[in-house]
Scaffold this motif. Structure first.
Motif, PDB file in Angstrom:
ATOM      1  N   ARG A   1       1.990   2.060  -3.434  1.00  0.00           N
ATOM      2  CA  ARG A   1       0.905   2.684  -4.243  1.00  0.00           C
ATOM      3  C   ARG A   1       0.773   4.170  -3.899  1.00  0.00           C
TER       4      ARG A   1
ATOM      5  N   ARG B   1       0.837  -1.202   0.000  1.00  0.00           N
ATOM      6  CA  ARG B   1       0.000   0.000   0.000  1.00  0.00           C
ATOM      7  C   ARG B   1       0.872   1.252   0.000  1.00  0.00           C
TER       8      ARG B   1
ATOM      9  N   SER C   1       3.723   6.069  -5.338  1.00  0.00           N
ATOM     10  CA  SER C   1       3.580   6.195  -6.790  1.00  0.00           C
ATOM     11  C   SER C   1       2.714   7.418  -7.139  1.00  0.00           C
TER      12      SER C   1
END
Length: 312
Positions: free
Chosen positions: A9, A6, A12
């Motif tokens: 993510r 997580r 990112s």
């Protein structure tokens, strides 16, 4: 390791870089206390890989790399140690740029820098306040991060190493003990205080005559087993009260091996080897340099356990 998917993510989205996290060795078992201690260092390392290491998609495609950057997180059991590696396929570390920044901050001299190995230069990024970023963001540039990683890992008796190939990859490896519980230690005494040295760092104990010790460039050294060893005085390192400021008579030395370097630690006397249950120090005491924890002796006394990596 599961919580880092997580995090990748989120990173990112924040960095605008497509990122992929590959995990290996997640079944490796560690003491719960150790896992709690390495959480923050791993967060810093992965954030560094995402922010500093991985290039933008346009830079990566220009270099012939896939637009998505990959970070590998791996745990490997190795006897009583566990290796945790964080590798990114980004731009790597530049010896030249790190050297320039270190010279600018006065961490090294030109002569010292030219004589340093690549890994020694890379390890300069572990210095307090060191940052290669010119702009401060919520992810980096504040000069806080890798020095925290180094400090936290050394406090649990671990070590950190760095390898890199420019424009190919960077790997940071943590070598940490399986457990912070029972281990063997050597009781030593300095300035009337009792301390414990982890036996894994102790090669031998020796007593030498003062005339065997030489002063070289304001450092005491001794020739021992065809090797010239630097002598560190434990009383000086821990700022303990001592009336004797010169080396005289017979000296008690503990020969230590830390990160491949052999050093002699001067103490007042040696005692016995003991089994110790290590209790980590918390709060203000947790910030003490050179101390990795404490142990309660059979007679109820609390004895501090030394951290050879920090002392050396």
């Amino acid at each position: 390791f599961s919580r880092f998917q997580r995090m990748i993510r989120d990173l990112s989205k924040k960095t605008g870089k497509p990122l992929n996290l590959l995990v290996k060795g997640e079944e490796t078992e560690l003491d719960k206390t150790v896992i709690e201690k390495i959480g923050d260092p791993l967060v810093h390392m992965i954030r560094n890989s995402a922010d500093h290491g991985i290039e933008s998609p346009s830079e990566r495609t220009a270099k012939g790399k896939p637009a998505t950057g990959t970070i590998h997180l791996e745990a490997i059991s190795q006897g009583q140690q566990v290796l945790i590696k964080v590798t990114d396929d980004g731009k790597g570390l530049s010896r030249e740029k790190i050297g320039e920044k270190a010279l600018e901050r006065g961490l090294v001299t030109d002569a010292t820098l030219s004589a340093m190995s690549d890994e020694a230069v890379y390890k300069l990024i572990l210095s307090p306040g060191f940052s290669m970023k010119k702009e401060v963001s919520d992810l980096s540039g504040r000069g806080v991060g890798m020095d925290v990683v180094k400090s936290n890992i050394e406090k649990i008796g671990g070590t950190i190493s760095i390898s890199s190939q420019e424009n190919i990859s960077t790997t940071i490896t943590l070598s940490i003990p399986l457990t912070l519980t029972v281990t063997r230690g050597l009781q030593i005494e300095a300035a009337g205080e009792l301390f414990i040295l982890p036996l894994e760092n102790v090669i031998e104990t020796v007593k030498v005559k003062a005339e065997q010790i030489r002063n070289f460039k304001n450092n005491y050294v001794i020739a021992h087993r065809n090797e010239v060893l630097r002598i560190i005085d434990l009383v000086d390192v821990l700022c303990l009260p001592s009336t004797n400021t010169t080396i005289s008579g017979m000296c008690s030395l503990v020969i230590l091996k830390v990160n491949g370097e052999t050093t002699a630690l001067k103490v007042n006397r040696f005692h016995k080897e003991v089994d110790i249950l290590i209790k980590p120090l918390e709060g203000v005491l947790g910030e003490l340099s050179g101390i990795s924890g404490a142990s309660i002796q059979n007679d109820g006394r609390i004895v501090l356990i030394l951290n050879p990596a920090e002392i050396v």
